[in-house]
Design a protein around this motif. Structure first.
Motif, PDB file in Angstrom:
ATOM      1  N   ALA A 180     -52.321  32.424  20.810  1.00  0.00           N
ATOM      2  CA  ALA A 180     -53.468  32.393  19.899  1.00  0.00           C
ATOM      3  C   ALA A 180     -54.240  31.092  20.097  1.00  0.00           C
ATOM      4  O   ALA A 180     -53.645  30.010  20.134  1.00  0.00           O
ATOM      5  N   ASP A 181     -55.549  31.195  20.273  1.00  0.00           N
ATOM      6  CA  ASP A 181     -56.419  30.023  20.425  1.00  0.00           C
ATOM      7  C   ASP A 181     -55.922  29.116  21.548  1.00  0.00           C
ATOM      8  O   ASP A 181     -55.833  27.899  21.407  1.00  0.00           O
ATOM      9  N   ARG A 192     -61.416  28.162  24.630  1.00  0.00           N
ATOM     10  CA  ARG A 192     -60.345  28.652  23.775  1.00  0.00           C
ATOM     11  C   ARG A 192     -60.346  30.172  23.827  1.00  0.00           C
ATOM     12  O   ARG A 192     -61.403  30.814  23.772  1.00  0.00           O
ATOM     13  N   CYS A 193     -59.151  30.745  23.926  1.00  0.00           N
ATOM     14  CA  CYS A 193     -59.053  32.192  24.088  1.00  0.00           C
ATOM     15  C   CYS A 193     -57.827  32.704  23.338  1.00  0.00           C
ATOM     16  O   CYS A 193     -56.764  32.074  23.370  1.00  0.00           O
ATOM     17  N   SER A 194     -57.978  33.824  22.642  1.00  0.00           N
ATOM     18  CA  SER A 194     -56.854  34.499  21.989  1.00  0.00           C
ATOM     19  C   SER A 194     -56.665  35.861  22.630  1.00  0.00           C
ATOM     20  O   SER A 194     -57.610  36.441  23.190  1.00  0.00           O
TER      21      SER A 194
END
Length: 285
Positions: A180-181, A192-194
């Motif tokens: 997450a994040d 930032r990637c989830s």
């Protein structure tokens, strides 16, 4: 040109991340209904030429000679049951599947048409071992590769391929929580990637932690056992702590690729037990 291949794209949950990591993404999915959803969701990326969606089932070069095959499409009540569709005939609850004819393709054909792979994700519901074996036999090997490892022979095949020098494991059931994040690297800096449930998560250096040696990978896989996990591999030299391929492989690895799934699982367990306790404690984690 950096090309990522998503073999078994399913609902397309991996595509947004892959588009951040590559100039071109090739998503291959056999389920025509899911392909229509992907094409609608990513219409602008397809129009820009950044995403190509191939409505075919991925198989081996030899298997694709027939041109078409029966694909078992899940039609049951389980909301996430679409992830169960496969070229492999289901062993249970066959009434929940509909048989449809699908066109076939194979990795070498895709690589020739769209370019050499930078990363290949293989998630083909119990057809993963055969397709990975085909990639290793025909090439070119992608610098980064991930394979779902329900079949423990996947582990044996990766360990035997000398060009792969470092490994990581990702647990499918906890991708959403674990990543997450997550900060990831792109050509335009850090983002930032989830990752949603049932996505494959990050790959390569975006996965937190050090690359594992062969012995460390055997240990981790042995403790976890076959199941919903992806094994990641890289051909790139990743540090002094990862032994070069010329060093001895764990006992019994070669046999893993030619024996039954159940026997392979037992062999992995035996290999983990055979690692001296002191050596196990010092293995890279």
């Amino acid at each position: 040109m950096t090309v990522i291949y998503d073999f078994g794209a399913n609902t397309g949950s991996n595509i947004p991340y892959y588009l951040l990591k590559a100039e071109t993404v090739v998503a291959v999915e056999a389920n025509a209904h899911l392909v229509k959803d992907i094409e609608k969701r990513f219409a602008s990326e397809i129009a820009d030429g950044r995403l190509t969606v191939v409505n075919r089932a991925v198989t081996t070069k030899e298997g694709a000679v027939a041109g078409a095959a029966t694909f078992f499409t899940y039609q049951g009540k389980k909301e996430t049951g679409h992830v169960r569709s496969s070229l492999v005939r289901p062993l249970k609850r066959t009434e929940e599947y509909v048989e449809v004819e699908v066109e076939l393709t194979h990795p070498a054909e895709l690589f020739a048409n769209f370019g050499a792979p930078h990363f290949v994700k293989i998630d083909l519901e119990h057809h993963d071992f055969a397709v990975m074996q085909d990639i290793i036999a025909t090439g070119p090997l992608p610098p980064y590769l991930s394979v779902e490892a329900h079949d423990p022979r996947v582990l044996g095949l990766l360990l035997l391929e000398e060009q792969y020098q470092g490994f990581k494991m990702v647990r499918g059931s906890t991708v959403q929580k674990d990543f997450a994040d997550l900060p990831i690297t792109t050509d335009h800096g850090t983002r930032r990637c989830s990752f949603p449930h049932h996505s494959a998560g990050p790959f390569g250096e975006d996965i937190p932690g050090d690359w594992l040696s062969r012995s460390s990978l055997v240990q981790q896989y042995g403790h976890h056992g076959p199941g919903w996990i992806d094994i990641h591999a890289t051909t790139r030299w990743v540090g002094r702590d990862v032994p070069r391929p010329s060093q001895p492989l764990p006992v019994g690895v070669r046999e893993l690729t030619s024996i039954s799934i159940s026997a392979a699982a037992r062999a992995i367990s035996a290999a983990v037990v055979a690692i001296p306790r002191r050596a196990r404690a010092s293995l890279q984690r």
